[in-house]
Motif scaffolding. Structure first.
Motif, mmCIF file in Angstrom:
data_model
loop_
_atom_site.group_PDB
_atom_site.id
_atom_site.type_symbol
_atom_site.label_atom_id
_atom_site.label_comp_id
_atom_site.label_asym_id
_atom_site.label_seq_id
_atom_site.Cartn_x
_atom_site.Cartn_y
_atom_site.Cartn_z
ATOM 1 N N VAL A 104 0.816 -1.222 0.000
ATOM 2 C CA VAL A 104 0.000 0.000 0.000
ATOM 3 C C VAL A 104 0.849 1.271 0.000
ATOM 4 N N LYS A 105 2.149 1.084 -0.233
ATOM 5 C CA LYS A 105 3.092 2.212 -0.367
ATOM 6 C C LYS A 105 3.099 3.121 0.868
ATOM 7 N N LEU A 106 3.131 2.501 2.044
ATOM 8 C CA LEU A 106 3.237 3.258 3.293
ATOM 9 C C LEU A 106 4.706 3.546 3.581
ATOM 10 N N LYS A 107 4.968 4.686 4.115
ATOM 11 C CA LYS A 107 6.324 5.064 4.516
ATOM 12 C C LYS A 107 6.435 4.870 6.030
ATOM 13 N N ILE A 108 6.614 3.621 6.449
ATOM 14 C CA ILE A 108 6.651 3.306 7.880
ATOM 15 C C ILE A 108 7.987 2.684 8.275
ATOM 16 N N GLY A 109 9.037 3.080 7.603
ATOM 17 C CA GLY A 109 10.363 2.538 7.899
ATOM 18 C C GLY A 109 10.775 2.740 9.343
ATOM 19 N N THR A 110 10.480 3.900 9.897
ATOM 20 C CA THR A 110 10.837 4.184 11.289
ATOM 21 C C THR A 110 10.074 3.268 12.236
ATOM 22 N N VAL A 111 8.814 3.036 11.939
ATOM 23 C CA VAL A 111 7.998 2.145 12.780
ATOM 24 C C VAL A 111 8.542 0.722 12.718
ATOM 25 N N VAL A 112 8.854 0.255 11.513
ATOM 26 C CA VAL A 112 9.381 -1.102 11.335
ATOM 27 C C VAL A 112 10.722 -1.237 12.057
ATOM 28 N N ALA A 113 11.604 -0.246 11.876
ATOM 29 C CA ALA A 113 12.909 -0.286 12.538
ATOM 30 C C ALA A 113 12.757 -0.259 14.053
ATOM 31 N N SER A 114 11.864 0.569 14.558
ATOM 32 C CA SER A 114 11.637 0.658 16.002
ATOM 33 C C SER A 114 11.117 -0.669 16.562
ATOM 34 N N LEU A 115 10.208 -1.284 15.833
ATOM 35 C CA LEU A 115 9.665 -2.566 16.261
ATOM 36 C C LEU A 115 10.743 -3.649 16.253
ATOM 37 N N PHE A 116 11.614 -3.616 15.264
ATOM 38 C CA PHE A 116 12.706 -4.593 15.190
ATOM 39 C C PHE A 116 13.681 -4.373 16.355
ATOM 40 N N ILE A 117 13.975 -3.124 16.664
ATOM 41 C CA ILE A 117 14.858 -2.825 17.796
ATOM 42 C C ILE A 117 14.229 -3.314 19.098
ATOM 43 N N ALA A 118 12.945 -3.088 19.269
ATOM 44 C CA ALA A 118 12.239 -3.569 20.464
ATOM 45 C C ALA A 118 12.300 -5.098 20.545
#
Length: 153
Positions: A104-118
């Protein structure tokens, strides 16, 4: 008109998701080890619970001491299991979010990275607790002096 992602887009997303998927496989093995340790602890507790009412004196005191240690180990290993499961859930969400974001062409890279760090922090905490539980068990394991029969040597 419905726009579907191209094969190259899906292939690229799958390549990006490969590392977290391998991490999930490793987490599955870790969870298996943790669950196995918990099962062995519970089996030992059940054995001691049967022996406890019939014991007296030093034997009774030893049973109480061991039951207290086993109770602590259960608490620690349960926390380790919970953190590792939480990590696995977060990694699964990362994989799902990678696909959703691409579709869906969302720009959620920060969310994905934050979740991976968590997820990594939860995994690290779970592994530290696993180490704590192993250390508790090693400190508690010793052979009683009377069983070693050192005076006979």
């Amino acid at each position: 008109m419905l726009i579907t992602p191209g094969i190259s887009t899906v292939a690229s997303t799958i390549q990006t998701a490969i590392a977290p998927v391998f991490l999930l496989a490793g987490l599955g093995a870790i969870l298996n080890v943790l669950a196995g340790r918990l099962a062995r602890i519970v089996d030992r507790v059940r054995t001691l619970e049967q022996l406890h009412p019939r014991s007296t004196g030093p034997e009774h005191d030893r049973h109480v001491w061991e039951l207290r240690i086993l109770d602590r180990r259960i608490t620690v290993i349960n926390a380790a299991l919970s953190l590792c499961v939480a990590s696995a859930v977060m990694i699964s969400l990362v994989v799902a979010m990678l696909f959703v974001a691409e579709l869906v062409k969302l720009k959620i890279g920060t969310v994905v990275a934050s979740l991976f760090i968590a997820a990594m922090l939860a995994l690290v905490a779970g592994l530290i607790l696993f180490l704590v539980e192993v250390r508790i068990s090693l400190r508690a394991i010793h052979v009683r002096a009377e069983l070693l029969e050192r005076d006979r040597a």
